[in-house]
Design a protein around this motif. Structure first.
Motif, PDB file in Angstrom:
ATOM      1  N   ARG A  11      25.068  14.994  23.932  1.00 38.60           N
ATOM      2  CA  ARG A  11      23.814  15.024  24.694  1.00 38.60           C
ATOM      3  C   ARG A  11      23.694  16.240  25.587  1.00 38.60           C
ATOM      4  NH1 ARG A  11      22.919   8.848  26.698  1.00 38.60           N
ATOM      5  NH2 ARG A  11      21.066   9.802  27.560  1.00 38.60           N
ATOM      6  N   THR A  12      24.700  17.095  25.605  1.00 41.82           N
ATOM      7  CA  THR A  12      24.701  18.227  26.534  1.00 41.82           C
ATOM      8  C   THR A  12      25.033  19.522  25.808  1.00 41.82           C
ATOM      9  OG1 THR A  12      25.411  16.797  28.345  1.00 41.82           O
ATOM     10  CG2 THR A  12      25.737  19.163  28.639  1.00 41.82           C
ATOM     11  N   VAL A  13      24.278  20.572  26.129  1.00 44.58           N
ATOM     12  CA  VAL A  13      24.514  21.913  25.594  1.00 44.58           C
ATOM     13  C   VAL A  13      24.685  22.870  26.769  1.00 44.58           C
ATOM     14  CG1 VAL A  13      23.453  23.861  24.366  1.00 44.58           C
ATOM     15  CG2 VAL A  13      23.352  21.551  23.389  1.00 44.58           C
ATOM     16  N   ARG A  14      25.637  23.782  26.640  1.00 43.46           N
ATOM     17  CA  ARG A  14      25.895  24.807  27.662  1.00 43.46           C
ATOM     18  C   ARG A  14      25.388  26.151  27.162  1.00 43.46           C
ATOM     19  NH1 ARG A  14      31.597  24.428  30.196  1.00 43.46           N
ATOM     20  NH2 ARG A  14      30.420  22.722  31.195  1.00 43.46           N
ATOM     21  N   ALA A  15      24.674  26.864  28.032  1.00 46.61           N
ATOM     22  CA  ALA A  15      24.145  28.187  27.678  1.00 46.61           C
ATOM     23  C   ALA A  15      24.567  29.200  28.725  1.00 46.61           C
ATOM     24  CB  ALA A  15      22.627  28.138  27.570  1.00 46.61           C
ATOM     25  N   ARG A  16      24.774  30.411  28.264  1.00 49.63           N
ATOM     26  CA  ARG A  16      25.117  31.515  29.161  1.00 49.63           C
ATOM     27  C   ARG A  16      24.691  32.832  28.513  1.00 49.63           C
ATOM     28  NH1 ARG A  16      30.505  30.653  30.813  1.00 49.63           N
ATOM     29  NH2 ARG A  16      30.889  28.776  29.594  1.00 49.63           N
ATOM     30  N   GLY A  17      24.670  33.899  29.305  1.00 49.01           N
ATOM     31  CA  GLY A  17      24.489  35.232  28.756  1.00 49.01           C
ATOM     32  C   GLY A  17      23.093  35.810  28.793  1.00 49.01           C
ATOM     33  N   ALA A  18      22.071  35.047  29.204  1.00 44.94           N
ATOM     34  CA  ALA A  18      20.710  35.593  29.251  1.00 44.94           C
ATOM     35  C   ALA A  18      20.554  36.547  30.435  1.00 44.94           C
ATOM     36  CB  ALA A  18      19.688  34.475  29.339  1.00 44.94           C
ATOM     37  N   ARG A  19      19.633  37.490  30.298  1.00 42.44           N
ATOM     38  CA  ARG A  19      19.342  38.452  31.367  1.00 42.44           C
ATOM     39  C   ARG A  19      17.867  38.382  31.719  1.00 42.44           C
ATOM     40  NH1 ARG A  19      19.303  43.534  30.387  1.00 42.44           N
ATOM     41  NH2 ARG A  19      18.831  43.278  28.167  1.00 42.44           N
ATOM     42  N   PHE A  20      17.539  38.752  32.943  1.00 41.81           N
ATOM     43  CA  PHE A  20      16.145  38.876  33.355  1.00 41.81           C
ATOM     44  C   PHE A  20      15.895  40.315  33.747  1.00 41.81           C
ATOM     45  CE2 PHE A  20      12.462  38.521  36.224  1.00 41.81           C
ATOM     46  CZ  PHE A  20      11.609  37.792  35.400  1.00 41.81           C
ATOM     47  N   VAL A  21      14.923  40.940  33.096  1.00 36.45           N
ATOM     48  CA  VAL A  21      14.606  42.351  33.323  1.00 36.45           C
ATOM     49  C   VAL A  21      13.339  42.435  34.170  1.00 36.45           C
ATOM     50  CG1 VAL A  21      14.137  44.571  32.251  1.00 36.45           C
ATOM     51  CG2 VAL A  21      15.607  42.896  31.070  1.00 36.45           C
ATOM     52  N   PRO A  22      13.430  42.876  35.423  1.00 44.10           N
ATOM     53  CA  PRO A  22      12.241  42.940  36.275  1.00 44.10           C
ATOM     54  C   PRO A  22      11.180  43.880  35.694  1.00 44.10           C
ATOM     55  CG  PRO A  22      14.243  43.167  37.577  1.00 44.10           C
ATOM     56  CD  PRO A  22      14.658  43.280  36.134  1.00 44.10           C
ATOM     57  N   ALA A  23       9.925  43.522  35.894  1.00 40.78           N
ATOM     58  CA  ALA A  23       8.816  44.335  35.399  1.00 40.78           C
ATOM     59  C   ALA A  23       8.609  45.549  36.291  1.00 40.78           C
ATOM     60  CB  ALA A  23       7.541  43.500  35.355  1.00 40.78           C
ATOM     61  N   ASP A  24       8.146  46.633  35.689  1.00 43.88           N
ATOM     62  CA  ASP A  24       7.790  47.816  36.474  1.00 43.88           C
ATOM     63  C   ASP A  24       6.558  47.557  37.330  1.00 43.88           C
ATOM     64  OD1 ASP A  24       9.884  49.267  35.351  1.00 43.88           O
ATOM     65  OD2 ASP A  24       8.646  49.985  33.682  1.00 43.88           O
ATOM     66  N   CYS A  25       5.678  46.698  36.814  1.00 46.69           N
ATOM     67  CA  CYS A  25       4.421  46.418  37.505  1.00 46.69           C
ATOM     68  C   CYS A  25       4.142  44.919  37.407  1.00 46.69           C
ATOM     69  CB  CYS A  25       3.278  47.220  36.863  1.00 46.69           C
ATOM     70  SG  CYS A  25       1.649  46.905  37.578  1.00 46.69           S
ATOM     71  N   TYR A  26       3.934  44.275  38.543  1.00 49.35           N
ATOM     72  CA  TYR A  26       3.646  42.849  38.550  1.00 49.35           C
ATOM     73  C   TYR A  26       2.277  42.589  37.922  1.00 49.35           C
ATOM     74  CZ  TYR A  26       3.995  38.027  40.192  1.00 49.35           C
ATOM     75  OH  TYR A  26       4.109  36.660  40.234  1.00 49.35           O
ATOM     76  N   SER A  27       2.152  41.475  37.188  1.00 47.26           N
ATOM     77  CA  SER A  27       0.873  41.147  36.561  1.00 47.26           C
ATOM     78  C   SER A  27       0.715  39.628  36.492  1.00 47.26           C
ATOM     79  CB  SER A  27       0.772  41.745  35.158  1.00 47.26           C
ATOM     80  OG  SER A  27       1.761  41.206  34.304  1.00 47.26           O
ATOM     81  N   ASN A  28      -0.517  39.196  36.488  1.00 50.95           N
ATOM     82  CA  ASN A  28      -0.845  37.794  36.273  1.00 50.95           C
ATOM     83  C   ASN A  28      -1.768  37.669  35.074  1.00 50.95           C
ATOM     84  OD1 ASN A  28      -0.768  37.749  39.665  1.00 50.95           O
ATOM     85  ND2 ASN A  28       0.280  36.068  38.610  1.00 50.95           N
ATOM     86  N   LYS A  29      -1.468  36.717  34.211  1.00 56.12           N
ATOM     87  CA  LYS A  29      -2.324  36.471  33.065  1.00 56.12           C
ATOM     88  C   LYS A  29      -3.606  35.774  33.508  1.00 56.12           C
ATOM     89  CE  LYS A  29      -2.520  34.107  28.609  1.00 56.12           C
ATOM     90  NZ  LYS A  29      -1.999  32.963  27.836  1.00 56.12           N
ATOM     91  N   LEU A  30      -4.716  36.121  32.851  1.00 55.97           N
ATOM     92  CA  LEU A  30      -5.994  35.454  33.065  1.00 55.97           C
ATOM     93  C   LEU A  30      -6.346  34.641  31.828  1.00 55.97           C
ATOM     94  CD1 LEU A  30      -8.189  38.293  34.625  1.00 55.97           C
ATOM     95  CD2 LEU A  30      -6.986  36.460  35.832  1.00 55.97           C
ATOM     96  N   GLU A  31      -6.868  33.448  32.055  1.00 55.79           N
ATOM     97  CA  GLU A  31      -7.386  32.616  30.968  1.00 55.79           C
ATOM     98  C   GLU A  31      -8.816  32.237  31.307  1.00 55.79           C
ATOM     99  OE1 GLU A  31      -3.061  30.592  29.879  1.00 55.79           O
ATOM    100  OE2 GLU A  31      -4.604  29.410  30.906  1.00 55.79           O
ATOM    101  N   GLY A  32      -9.725  32.448  30.360  1.00 58.14           N
ATOM    102  CA  GLY A  32     -11.128  32.150  30.592  1.00 58.14           C
ATOM    103  C   GLY A  32     -11.719  31.384  29.429  1.00 58.14           C
ATOM    104  N   ALA A  33     -12.689  30.540  29.734  1.00 58.35           N
ATOM    105  CA  ALA A  33     -13.402  29.790  28.696  1.00 58.35           C
ATOM    106  C   ALA A  33     -14.884  29.774  29.049  1.00 58.35           C
ATOM    107  CB  ALA A  33     -12.865  28.369  28.587  1.00 58.35           C
TER     108      ALA A  33
END
Length: 453
Positions: free
Chosen positions: A276-298
């Motif tokens: 019932r359990t899985v262990r994960a390791r090794g991922a990296r987070f690469v900061p963005a050069d420029c912050y952005s927010n996604k827009l969703e419109g309908a």
């Protein structure tokens, strides 16, 4: 350091198993977080403001979450309230929370984070060239923003701001699913790669379990790995099922883009701790050069009336693909005859989908199908509901007696399971934005209010 994060379900209101949830509560998590919305169901919730799931279903789940939060004394974070994350969705869930708090004698500090974007702001950003299209985004102009309804997708920062202000329950508008689970660990200095990978893994609850379900997961986030455990009896996790979830809702199975950067799981490893359990390791987070927010419109594009029919006659099935183009021409002439110049035939769409004969893949169907029976979905779309319904009445009548050359006299071509066969589906919406705002501060597009309950 160890942080425990409880994800009780993949969607607030989906109805998680209470016993499984209590197993997670018994582990004394440091935070409970839950997603309440998505664009998966299409643009209707964003366009109309009506949530996908009922208030009754959402209130059932909320009661369990709020009482557990009170027992534990930890934050409860809910994102994309009301399915779309519109301001009305936040207010709708907040009303349910207030009712439950009063009924259960619960007391806490509540934060409401709103993500609606006013047309004037979007027009200024458009004029400044700060709206950038994502792949396959529709063409836009500045007039669009007054026609549609737009939300911005927040990252962790507005949520962290509320946590820093001592808020116990946070109801957020449109939010990155992963941000809900990454916010508290990020504040406490957890490794960002592991934090975002953990958040991506548990964002949909037990969707990565075998079998997938609406139940929950518990994550143990440590210095150099995280463990994720399924909570429901009879469910299990495997390294493959956990790794596969990085592809869910992503074009790239290794890189998940967030407002502040990109999760890179290229070097991640997965190992089974137990069934019932899985262990994960090794991922990296690469900061963005420029912050952005996604827009969703309908935006609203019309109104629909639908007709459902079926046919079992092999001659009719064979003839339908040839007959329908002629039928559509007849309907265009009929619109002119019935409405005169009041209704433009070009403004009315009459669509036939033959389920069993390529309705899903259409021209991409790899080989010819030879169905014994067909389900026929007829959809009439018009600028207003009255016109859609009126057109549908003669479409339904004529479609039940299409001329079949092999038969003499009047033939019944489609059978309808309902009387009358015309069903008004109501307003039709389409997504009109799939863009990002660049060069904004992490909390600039959002506003927060707080109250004591």
């Amino acid at each position: 350091m160890e942080l425990r994060i409880l994800a009780p379900t993949g969607a607030l209101g989906a109805g998680f198993d209470a016993a499984a949830f209590q197993r997670g509560v018994a582990a004394r998590p440091h935070v409970i977080a839950c997603d309440a919305g998505s664009t998966d169901s299409g643009p209707a919730a964003l366009g109309s403001g009506n949530p996908k799931l009922s208030d009754q279903a959402v209130a059932r789940d909320l009661r369990l979450l709020l009482t557990a939060r009170d027992e534990l004394g930890v934050p409860l974070i809910i994102g994309s309230c009301g399915t779309s994350g519109r301001d009305t969705g936040v207010d709708r869930v907040a009303a349910l929370v207030r009712d439950i708090a009063a009924a259960e004698n619960l007391h806490f500090k509540l934060a409401l984070i709103y993500s609606d974007q006013p047309a004037e702001r979007l027009q200024r950003l458009y004029d400044a060239g700060r709206l950038q299209p994502l792949p396959y985004a529709p063409e836009i102009d500045r007039e669009l923003f007054a026609r549609g309804h737009t939300v911005a997708m927040m990252g962790v920062e507005p949520i962290q701001e509320a946590l820093g202000a001592g808020c116990d329950v946070i109801l957020a508008g449109r939010a990155s699913d992963t941000a809900l689970f990454a916010a508290l660990p990020g504040m406490l200095g957890a490794d960002p790669g592991l934090t975002w990978h953990m958040a991506k893994t548990i964002e949909c609850g037990a969707a990565c379990a075998i079998p997938p379900s609406a139940n929950g997961l518990l994550a143990h986030l440590r210095d150099d790995h995280f463990d994720v455990t399924t909570l429901a009896e009879g469910s299990r996790l495997t390294p493959r099922s956990v790794a596969a979830h990085t592809l869910y809702e992503n074009a790239d199975p290794y890189r998940v883009v967030e407002p502040s950067g990109t999760l890179d799981t290229s070097d991640a490893t997965y190992e089974a701790v137990d069934e019932r359990t899985v262990r994960a390791r090794g991922a990296r987070f690469v900061p963005a050069d420029c912050y952005s927010n996604k827009l969703e419109g309908a935006e609203l594009v019309g109104y629909q009336t639908v007709i459902v029919g079926g046919v079992r006659d092999h001659v009719v099935i064979r003839r339908l693909p040839d007959l329908l183009p002629f039928a559509k021409k007849y309907f265009e002439d009929k619109i002119l005859d019935v409405f005169g110049g009041a209704v433009d035939p070009d403004g009315v769409d009459i669509d036939f989908r033959l389920y069993g004969d390529g309705a899903v893949l259409a021209a991409a169907e790899p080989e010819a199908l030879h169905p014994r029976e067909l389900g026929v979905l007829i959809t009439v779309t018009a600028p207003d509901q009255a016109t859609a319904h009126a057109v549908a009445t003669f479409v339904a009548h004529a479609s039940s007696h299409l001329p079949i050359p092999e038969y003499d006299g009047l033939v019944s071509t489609l059978a309808y399971p309902y009387s009358p066969p015309e069903m008004d589906r109501g307003p039709l919406y389409r997504f009109c934005l799939n863009h990002v705002v660049t060069g904004v501060g992490p909390t600039e597009l959002f506003r927060t209010t707080t109250e004591e309950l």
